[in-house]
Design a protein around this motif. Structure first.
Motif, PDB file in Angstrom:
ATOM      1  N   PHE A  17       0.806  -1.209   0.000  1.00  0.00           N
ATOM      2  CA  PHE A  17       0.000   0.000   0.000  1.00  0.00           C
ATOM      3  C   PHE A  17       0.847   1.270   0.000  1.00  0.00           C
ATOM      4  CE2 PHE A  17      -2.550   3.249   2.227  1.00  0.00           C
ATOM      5  CZ  PHE A  17      -3.638   3.292   1.385  1.00  0.00           C
ATOM      6  N   SER A  18       1.795   1.374   0.900  1.00  0.00           N
ATOM      7  CA  SER A  18       2.570   2.619   1.034  1.00  0.00           C
ATOM      8  C   SER A  18       3.414   2.915  -0.196  1.00  0.00           C
ATOM      9  CB  SER A  18       3.481   2.547   2.265  1.00  0.00           C
ATOM     10  OG  SER A  18       2.712   2.469   3.429  1.00  0.00           O
ATOM     11  N   LYS A  19       4.174   1.930  -0.651  1.00  0.00           N
ATOM     12  CA  LYS A  19       5.021   2.159  -1.829  1.00  0.00           C
ATOM     13  C   LYS A  19       4.172   2.361  -3.079  1.00  0.00           C
ATOM     14  CE  LYS A  19       9.160   0.682  -4.218  1.00  0.00           C
ATOM     15  NZ  LYS A  19      10.287  -0.250  -4.257  1.00  0.00           N
ATOM     16  N   GLY A  20       3.051   1.645  -3.163  1.00  0.00           N
ATOM     17  CA  GLY A  20       2.137   1.847  -4.289  1.00  0.00           C
ATOM     18  C   GLY A  20       1.611   3.277  -4.331  1.00  0.00           C
ATOM     19  N   ILE A  23       4.410   5.601  -5.535  1.00  0.00           N
ATOM     20  CA  ILE A  23       4.579   5.511  -6.987  1.00  0.00           C
ATOM     21  C   ILE A  23       3.477   6.313  -7.689  1.00  0.00           C
ATOM     22  CG2 ILE A  23       4.460   3.931  -8.971  1.00  0.00           C
ATOM     23  CD1 ILE A  23       5.811   1.816  -7.087  1.00  0.00           C
ATOM     24  N   GLY A  24       2.238   6.130  -7.260  1.00  0.00           N
ATOM     25  CA  GLY A  24       1.121   6.857  -7.860  1.00  0.00           C
ATOM     26  C   GLY A  24       1.224   8.362  -7.653  1.00  0.00           C
ATOM     27  N   ASP A  30       4.471  14.365 -11.380  1.00  0.00           N
ATOM     28  CA  ASP A  30       5.222  14.544 -12.633  1.00  0.00           C
ATOM     29  C   ASP A  30       4.316  14.959 -13.791  1.00  0.00           C
ATOM     30  OD1 ASP A  30       7.518  13.826 -11.275  1.00  0.00           O
ATOM     31  OD2 ASP A  30       7.610  11.794 -12.113  1.00  0.00           O
ATOM     32  N   LYS A  31       3.109  14.383 -13.877  1.00  0.00           N
ATOM     33  CA  LYS A  31       2.241  14.667 -15.022  1.00  0.00           C
ATOM     34  C   LYS A  31       1.361  15.902 -14.828  1.00  0.00           C
ATOM     35  CE  LYS A  31      -1.060  12.928 -18.262  1.00  0.00           C
ATOM     36  NZ  LYS A  31      -1.149  12.010 -19.319  1.00  0.00           N
ATOM     37  N   PHE A  32       0.799  16.080 -13.614  1.00  0.00           N
ATOM     38  CA  PHE A  32      -0.208  17.119 -13.403  1.00  0.00           C
ATOM     39  C   PHE A  32       0.259  18.289 -12.538  1.00  0.00           C
ATOM     40  CE2 PHE A  32      -2.653  13.097 -13.897  1.00  0.00           C
ATOM     41  CZ  PHE A  32      -3.228  13.387 -15.118  1.00  0.00           C
ATOM     42  N   ASN A  33       1.368  18.098 -11.782  1.00  0.00           N
ATOM     43  CA  ASN A  33       1.863  19.129 -10.872  1.00  0.00           C
ATOM     44  C   ASN A  33       0.732  19.697 -10.001  1.00  0.00           C
ATOM     45  OD1 ASN A  33       3.845  20.734  -9.709  1.00  0.00           O
ATOM     46  ND2 ASN A  33       3.446  22.423 -11.119  1.00  0.00           N
ATOM     47  N   PRO A  34       0.040  18.835  -9.243  1.00  0.00           N
ATOM     48  CA  PRO A  34      -1.124  19.295  -8.468  1.00  0.00           C
ATOM     49  C   PRO A  34      -0.717  20.111  -7.244  1.00  0.00           C
ATOM     50  CG  PRO A  34      -0.640  17.029  -7.927  1.00  0.00           C
ATOM     51  CD  PRO A  34       0.297  17.411  -9.044  1.00  0.00           C
ATOM     52  N   ASP A  35      -1.630  20.923  -6.765  1.00  0.00           N
ATOM     53  CA  ASP A  35      -1.413  21.653  -5.522  1.00  0.00           C
ATOM     54  C   ASP A  35      -1.538  20.736  -4.313  1.00  0.00           C
ATOM     55  OD1 ASP A  35      -1.017  24.101  -6.804  1.00  0.00           O
ATOM     56  OD2 ASP A  35      -3.160  24.566  -6.780  1.00  0.00           O
ATOM     57  N   TYR A  36      -2.334  19.695  -4.438  1.00  0.00           N
ATOM     58  CA  TYR A  36      -2.522  18.764  -3.336  1.00  0.00           C
ATOM     59  C   TYR A  36      -2.912  17.399  -3.887  1.00  0.00           C
ATOM     60  CZ  TYR A  36      -7.312  20.253  -4.205  1.00  0.00           C
ATOM     61  OH  TYR A  36      -8.496  20.562  -4.800  1.00  0.00           O
TER      62      TYR A  36
END
Length: 70
Positions: A17-20, A23-24, A30-36
């Protein structure tokens, strides 16, 4: 939401769970650069449509934090 907002990640093995989540989250950053980023267990059921709005309001009030067992 559209297909450009969805990423499917296929790992070579079960990392748990934690490493998954790590990774997500890295892929999302990397793709969306979200604020949160909000991470839920796969068996989480959100009863209120205002739940995410409430978390976002706390974020605006207090800044980034970790939440456990609401």
């Amino acid at each position: 939401m559209n297909e450009n907002n969805i990423i499917v990640i296929k790992n070579d093995e079960n990392y748990g769970f934690s490493k998954g989540n790590n990774i997500g989250c890295k892929q999302a950053i990397d793709k969306f650069n979200p604020d949160y980023i909000c991470v839920f267990n796969n068996d989480t059921f959100i009863k209120s449509n205002d739940f995410i709005k409430g978390i976002y309001a706390k974020y605006l009030e207090q800044g980034p934090s970790f939440v456990n067992e609401i």
